[in-house]
Design an enzyme around this catalytic site. Structure first.
Site, PDB file in Angstrom:
ATOM      1  N   ASP B   9       0.112  -9.988   0.876  1.00  0.00           N
ATOM      2  CA  ASP B   9       1.350  -9.365   0.423  1.00  0.00           C
ATOM      3  C   ASP B   9       2.477 -10.259   0.929  1.00  0.00           C
ATOM      4  OD1 ASP B   9       3.235  -7.576  -0.515  1.00  0.00           O
ATOM      5  OD2 ASP B   9       3.159  -6.321   1.268  1.00  0.00           O
ATOM      6  N   GLU B  70       0.090 -10.461  -4.327  1.00  0.00           N
ATOM      7  CA  GLU B  70       0.938  -9.539  -5.080  1.00  0.00           C
ATOM      8  C   GLU B  70       1.869 -10.315  -6.007  1.00  0.00           C
ATOM      9  OE1 GLU B  70       2.371  -5.896  -3.220  1.00  0.00           O
ATOM     10  OE2 GLU B  70       4.356  -6.350  -3.998  1.00  0.00           O
ATOM     11  N   ASP B 143       2.729  -3.671   5.244  1.00  0.00           N
ATOM     12  CA  ASP B 143       2.380  -4.954   4.630  1.00  0.00           C
ATOM     13  C   ASP B 143       0.911  -5.291   4.854  1.00  0.00           C
ATOM     14  OD1 ASP B 143       5.474  -6.073   4.369  1.00  0.00           O
ATOM     15  OD2 ASP B 143       5.077  -4.899   6.172  1.00  0.00           O
TER      16      ASP B 143
END
Lengths: 189, 189
Positions: B9, B70, B143
C-alpha cells in the site's frame, strides 16, 4: 569549475533526458540529450523499468553533480499525470541511490529562467535553449528541449555566473556562500 | 503449491508492506508485515530512497511470485496523491527489475474481495484480514492491514481455490486456464 547538471522531464511515453555543462561565466554546453519511453500498450512495470534503466545508464555514464527534475502537480488533472508522477519517482530514486542531489523546478520557473517569461510556449523555450547551447538545429521533441531547459534553469537558479563556481557546487554551507560572494565582489573591483 | 504474494500500500509517510502465502484451498498464512516511511520534513529523494531500499530488501528476502500494489487515482485530489504515485512507481520498478510480475488492484476491489462489500471501512477490512490470516491481534496501522488485504485479494482474484494452483502461478496461458478449469470441473463431479 564546470558544473554538470542532468535534467529530466518525466513521462511514461516520452521522458526527456539531458546533460549540460555550465561554466562559471554561464556558458552552457550540451553533453547529451535524448528521449526514452514506451508505447501505451506495454504494462506499467515494463514502462517504468525502461525509464529506470535509461536513467541509471545516463547517471553512471555522465556522472552529473545534480539531477534537476520537473515538479509534477496533481492540479494538472489529465489522464497521464499519475504515470508522470510514477516515472518521476523512479527517476528521483535513481539519483538518490547514487548520492546525487535532486532539485525540483516547476514549468513556470523553467520558462521564466530560460526565456524571461513564465508563460512562454514550447516554441519559445526550444528557441532559447538552442541559442543558449549554441546548437545548429533545435533539439526535438519538446521533451528533450524541456530537459535541457531544466538543466540550464537549475544551474542559473543556483547562482552560476553570479556567485562563482563555489556556489554552483551544490552543497555549500551558508558560510561558504558568504565567502564566495565576498570573493566575487573582490574580483569585480 | 503455495502461492506467495507481496502486497504494498504505497505512501511516503507510511508504506504498508506484507507477504502472504496462499494455499490452493485459499488458506492464507502471514509471512511478514510492516510499515516503512519517513516524516514529511525529509527531502523527497531521501523519502523515496527509504521506500526503495525497504522494498528491495523485502523482495530479496521473501522472494514473492507476484507483487500486488494499490492502484493510485488522480481523482483523489489530496495533497499526498503525487507522493503516493511517486512511491508506487519506485515500488513497481523494484519488482520489474527482478522480473517479478506486478498487479494493480483498486481499493474497491480489495474491500470487495476481503469483506464482500466494496464500500467497507478500514475497521471491517482489518477485522476480516485478522480472521483470514488467523491472527491473535489485528495488524496495525491500517496501511499494514491494507497491504495484507491487497496480497489476499490478488491471490483470490487470480483464482486460487477456484481453478487450482496452476491458475495461481501467475503466468498461465489461455489454454492452460481452460485446462485448469476443466480439471476443476472434473474434480467437482
Amino acid at each position: 569549475m564546470t558544473y554538470r547538471v542532468m535534467g529530466v522531464d518525466p513521462g511514461l511515453t516520452r521522458c526527456g533526458l539531458a546533460v549540460v555543462d555550465i561554466e562559471p561565466n554561464r556558458r552552457s554546453t550540451l553533453v547529451a540529450v535524448g528521449v526514452v519511453g514506451t508505447e501505451a500498450g506495454r504494462s506499467l512495470d515494463e514502462r517504468l523499468l525502461v525509464i529506470s534503466d535509461a536513467v541509471d545508464s545516463w547517471l553512471d555514464l555522465h556522472k552529473p553533480q545534480v539531477l534537476a527534475v520537473e515538479r509534477v502537480f496533481s492540479q494538472l488533472n489529465v489522464s497521464t499525470v499519475m504515470g508522470t508522477a510514477q516515472a518521476s519517482g523512479v527517476v528521483i530514486v535513481a539519483a538518490a541511490r547514487r548520492g546525487i542531489p535532486v532539485a525540483l523546478h516547476t514549468p513556470t520557473e523553467v520558462k521564466a529562467a530560460v526565456t524571461g517569461n513564465g508563460q512562454a510556449d514550447k516554441v519559445a523555450v526550444t528557441k532559447m535553449v538552442t541559442k543558449i547551447l549554441r546548437l545548429d538545429t533545435a533539439p526535438r521533441p519538446a521533451d528533450a528541449a524541456d530537459a535541457l531547459a531544466l538543466a540550464i534553469t537549475h544551474a542559473w537558479r543556483r547562482g552560476v555566473g553570479q556567485q562563482g563556481a563555489a556556489a554552483a557546487a551544490g552543497s555549500i554551507t551558508p558560510a561558504q556562500r558568504i565567502w564566495a560572494e565576498a570573493e566575487a565582489r573582490a574580483r569585480r573591483r
